[in-house]
Write an enzyme that holds these catalytic residues in place. Sequence first.
Site, PDB file in Angstrom:
ATOM      1  N   ILE A 199       0.846  -1.183   0.000  1.00 40.18           N
ATOM      2  CA  ILE A 199       0.000   0.000   0.000  1.00 40.18           C
ATOM      3  C   ILE A 199       0.889   1.243   0.000  1.00 40.18           C
ATOM      4  O   ILE A 199       1.793   1.349   0.843  1.00 40.18           O
ATOM      5  CB  ILE A 199      -0.924   0.014   1.229  1.00 40.18           C
ATOM      6  CG1 ILE A 199      -1.803  -1.241   1.277  1.00 40.18           C
ATOM      7  CG2 ILE A 199      -1.782   1.271   1.250  1.00 40.18           C
ATOM      8  CD1 ILE A 199      -2.553  -1.433   2.589  1.00 40.18           C
ATOM      9  N   SER A 200       0.670   2.171  -0.925  1.00 38.72           N
ATOM     10  CA  SER A 200       1.396   3.432  -0.990  1.00 38.72           C
ATOM     11  C   SER A 200       2.899   3.183  -1.128  1.00 38.72           C
ATOM     12  O   SER A 200       3.335   2.682  -2.162  1.00 38.72           O
ATOM     13  CB  SER A 200       1.060   4.286   0.235  1.00 38.72           C
ATOM     14  OG  SER A 200       1.565   5.595   0.097  1.00 38.72           O
TER      15      SER A 200
END
Length: 425
Positions: free
Chosen positions: A152-153
């Site tokens: 994520i990210s």
Amino acid sequence: MLVTLLAALVPLLAATLLTAPTASARPERAAAAPTATLTEVTDFGTNPSNLQMYLYVPDSVTANPAVVVAVHYCTGSGPAMYSGTEWASLADRYGFVVVYPSVTRASKCFDVSSPQALKRGGGSDPVGIKSMVDWVTRTYSADPGRIFATGISSGAMMTNVLLGDYPDVFSAGAAFSGVPFGCFATTDGSEWNSACSGGTVTHTPQEWGDLVRAAYPGYTGPRPRMQVWHGTEDDVLRYPNFGEEIKQWTNVLGVSQTPAATDQPVSGWIRTRYGATGDRAPVEAISLQGVGHNLYANGMAARALTFFGLDSSGPAPQPQPGACKVTASTNAWSTGLTGSVTLTNTGTTSVNGWQLGFTLPAGQTITNGWGATYAPSSGAVTATNVSYNGTLAPNAGVTIGYQANHTGNSAAPGAFTLNGKACTG
């Protein structure tokens, strides 16, 4: 005196010879971690950037298990990724092992920008993560053909980097709110690249592909498949990065940039598949309309798991009976019928976005429907929620219907699946 000394030395020498290891003795396999709990593993191998390794091994771990590397976001950690995603519960269900790398530098962001990080074996975080994978592979005899990365990210950016640096290690990746491999590259020691985060770094597909190929010069083997997710309102890693990722990985995998299939699995989502139409297409991209940077939500990991091909490989049963219930009936006339289907969520958590699968009896063809979109019109049909009924709270239900032609068999479908999982009748 000499005789006495020799007499004392002989047993000592004999004991030494019996217990000393030979020069060719193999090192012992590392001790396995406790099951069903998050465990930190130390001394897992080469680790130039001092990452921490956290591991989750389910009680039901399979022989030669698959491995999922779940990489956290900036300010996050391995334990936060463990507690904030469903990967551990999915591992319980399907028997794979989860590795949660954890950054120790102050920013808590992964290095996806340095020249060392963007080269196979160059140093920094990717080398440490590769060591974690090697440790798990040795310790659990993991299947080297089923190693996957997701994040994520910052972890999504690292997913892109891992697939570029180690195409011979990873089979596929799923990146939630990331950027292409090499987009964040810097040479001044900075961890942040404003041009990339702002969505102003663009290249041709060939140029993006060349950046990936340069990470491992001379490699000619198979490349990992890639799934990318992005919200149209992402204000941290702007939405143009989504299109650049698609350009990059379609080029790397040698498939057309024209989608082979486009659908809307959930209201507000547009899914495109490149190079094939099925769940394991070479590249799959999901765009979320009106969603910002923090797009990850429960249920998305299961969709990534489907893309990986791991949702039917473990020892645990398919979804527990009672998670959903369906009743269906038809009202027929000479060559036509109407069908009514009521779906009830009998689980303990809400369903956000649903697809109801069923097979029409032979000779039936749907001509129109309500409460859902239906495709295809005959055979194995998927009914997908419309905008106003996509959320089903525990014990809530929804009734949908359709009109169909028939050639004699006017029966209702006899078996249903909710988001790929079997329902009770």
